[in-house]
Design a protein around this motif. Structure first.
Motif, PDB file in Angstrom:
ATOM      1  N   GLY A  49       0.701  -1.338   0.099  1.00 35.76           N
ATOM      2  CA  GLY A  49       0.029  -0.029  -0.096  1.00 35.76           C
ATOM      3  C   GLY A  49       0.879   1.227  -0.037  1.00 35.76           C
ATOM      4  O   GLY A  49       0.566   2.239  -0.818  1.00 35.76           O
ATOM      5  N   ASP A  50       1.889   1.331   0.725  1.00 35.33           N
ATOM      6  CA  ASP A  50       2.915   2.315   0.852  1.00 35.33           C
ATOM      7  C   ASP A  50       3.540   2.641  -0.614  1.00 35.33           C
ATOM      8  O   ASP A  50       3.654   3.776  -1.172  1.00 35.33           O
ATOM      9  CB  ASP A  50       3.992   2.167   2.004  1.00 35.33           C
ATOM     10  N   THR A  79       1.086   3.937  -3.048  1.00 35.98           N
ATOM     11  CA  THR A  79       0.671   5.512  -2.570  1.00 35.98           C
ATOM     12  C   THR A  79       1.579   6.378  -2.900  1.00 35.98           C
ATOM     13  O   THR A  79       1.524   7.426  -3.772  1.00 35.98           O
ATOM     14  CB  THR A  79       0.618   5.677  -1.037  1.00 35.98           C
ATOM     15  N   SER A  87       0.816   9.075  -6.038  1.00 37.38           N
ATOM     16  CA  SER A  87       1.088  10.531  -5.321  1.00 37.38           C
ATOM     17  C   SER A  87       1.737  11.311  -6.617  1.00 37.38           C
ATOM     18  O   SER A  87       1.315  12.440  -6.911  1.00 37.38           O
ATOM     19  CB  SER A  87       1.989  10.641  -4.238  1.00 37.38           C
ATOM     20  N   TYR A 134      -1.799  13.320  -2.451  1.00 40.37           N
ATOM     21  CA  TYR A 134      -1.541  12.252  -1.306  1.00 40.37           C
ATOM     22  C   TYR A 134      -2.955  11.763  -0.981  1.00 40.37           C
ATOM     23  O   TYR A 134      -3.208  10.369  -0.978  1.00 40.37           O
ATOM     24  CB  TYR A 134      -0.957  12.646   0.007  1.00 40.37           C
ATOM     25  N   LYS A 169      -4.106   7.855  -1.775  1.00 38.09           N
ATOM     26  CA  LYS A 169      -4.587   6.943  -0.728  1.00 38.09           C
ATOM     27  C   LYS A 169      -5.933   6.276  -1.272  1.00 38.09           C
ATOM     28  O   LYS A 169      -5.940   4.781  -0.820  1.00 38.09           O
ATOM     29  CB  LYS A 169      -4.940   7.664   0.687  1.00 38.09           C
ATOM     30  N   SER A 219      -4.837   3.724  -3.666  1.00 35.20           N
ATOM     31  CA  SER A 219      -4.138   2.551  -3.111  1.00 35.20           C
ATOM     32  C   SER A 219      -4.894   1.544  -2.470  1.00 35.20           C
ATOM     33  O   SER A 219      -5.053   0.584  -2.391  1.00 35.20           O
ATOM     34  CB  SER A 219      -3.082   3.160  -2.277  1.00 35.20           C
ATOM     35  N   GLU A 220      -5.827   2.375  -1.311  1.00 40.05           N
ATOM     36  CA  GLU A 220      -6.879   1.290  -0.551  1.00 40.05           C
ATOM     37  C   GLU A 220      -7.724   0.645  -1.734  1.00 40.05           C
ATOM     38  O   GLU A 220      -7.881  -0.337  -1.291  1.00 40.05           O
ATOM     39  CB  GLU A 220      -7.418   2.214   0.409  1.00 40.05           C
TER      40      GLU A 220
END
Length: 194
Positions: free
Chosen positions: A106-107, A110, A114, A146, A150, A153-154
């Motif tokens: 996930g990081d 992101t 981003s 960001y 997110k 990503s989620e």
């Protein structure tokens, strides 16, 4: 020669991931598969996690290399390309997700998104006549990027976990429709807050 070797190592890992679960892939297997020794592997990568990270960023960079961020429609089209890639490479992405874990994957997602979102938001900001005389700090633009990253990503993680049966391209299409005009509104809200 070094770029050739790095590419060979990455290609070897991707090739092996099609043959076995990623958690069964070892440095020795990667090295043997591409005809190098373990020391050569360690010259380029600290461990398999560093290799996985490089693969994610390299693939994303390739996907976004020719992306056009000149309009809201063009960055949406870039998101569609990412979604199509996810469908085409679903097995590899799911295996990579399972081997890295939810948080790490996930990081990375992101971070990658981003960059895409930031470029798109900056273009909307700089090309929006209603915001022509308004100063919005780079920090605020990055904060908005960001936020969008997110969400993306989620949504991707939920798909990978099997929580969403919907095809990621369909999810992106719905998201793009729902978010239509939202960037302009958010920029206006940030500008009015000052």
């Amino acid at each position: 020669m070094s770029q050739f070797t790095k590419k060979a190592i990455m290609d070897s890992f991707v090739e092996l991931s099609a043959q076995m679960p990623i958690d069964k892939i070892t440095i020795k297997k990667v090295a043997d598969n591409c005809g190098i020794n373990r020391n050569t592997f360690y010259y380029y990568y600290q461990d398999l996690y560093a290799l996985k990270e490089e693969i994610i960023y390299t693939k994303a960079e390739k996907l976004l290399k020719n992306a056009d961020f000149s309009s809201a429609e063009s960055w949406k089209s870039s998101l569609r390309i990412v979604g199509a890639y996810a469908v085409k490479n679903e097995t590899f992405i799911k295996n990579l997700f399972q081997s890295m874990g939810r948080d790490a994957f996930g990081d990375y997602m992101t971070d990658v998104v981003s960059t895409l979102a930031y470029q798109g938001i900056c273009n909307v900001y700089h090309n929006n006549p209603s915001l022509e005389n308004v100063k919005i700090s780079d920090k605020e633009l990055k904060r908005l990027a960001y936020f969008f990253a997110k969400i993306f990503s989620e949504t991707t993680v939920e798909w990978l976990r099997g929580k969403s049966a919907e095809n990621p391209v369909d999810t992106l299409e719905h998201g793009i429709e729902m978010l239509n005009g939202v960037i302009e509104l958010m920029l206006t809200n940030v500008a009015n807050k000052k």
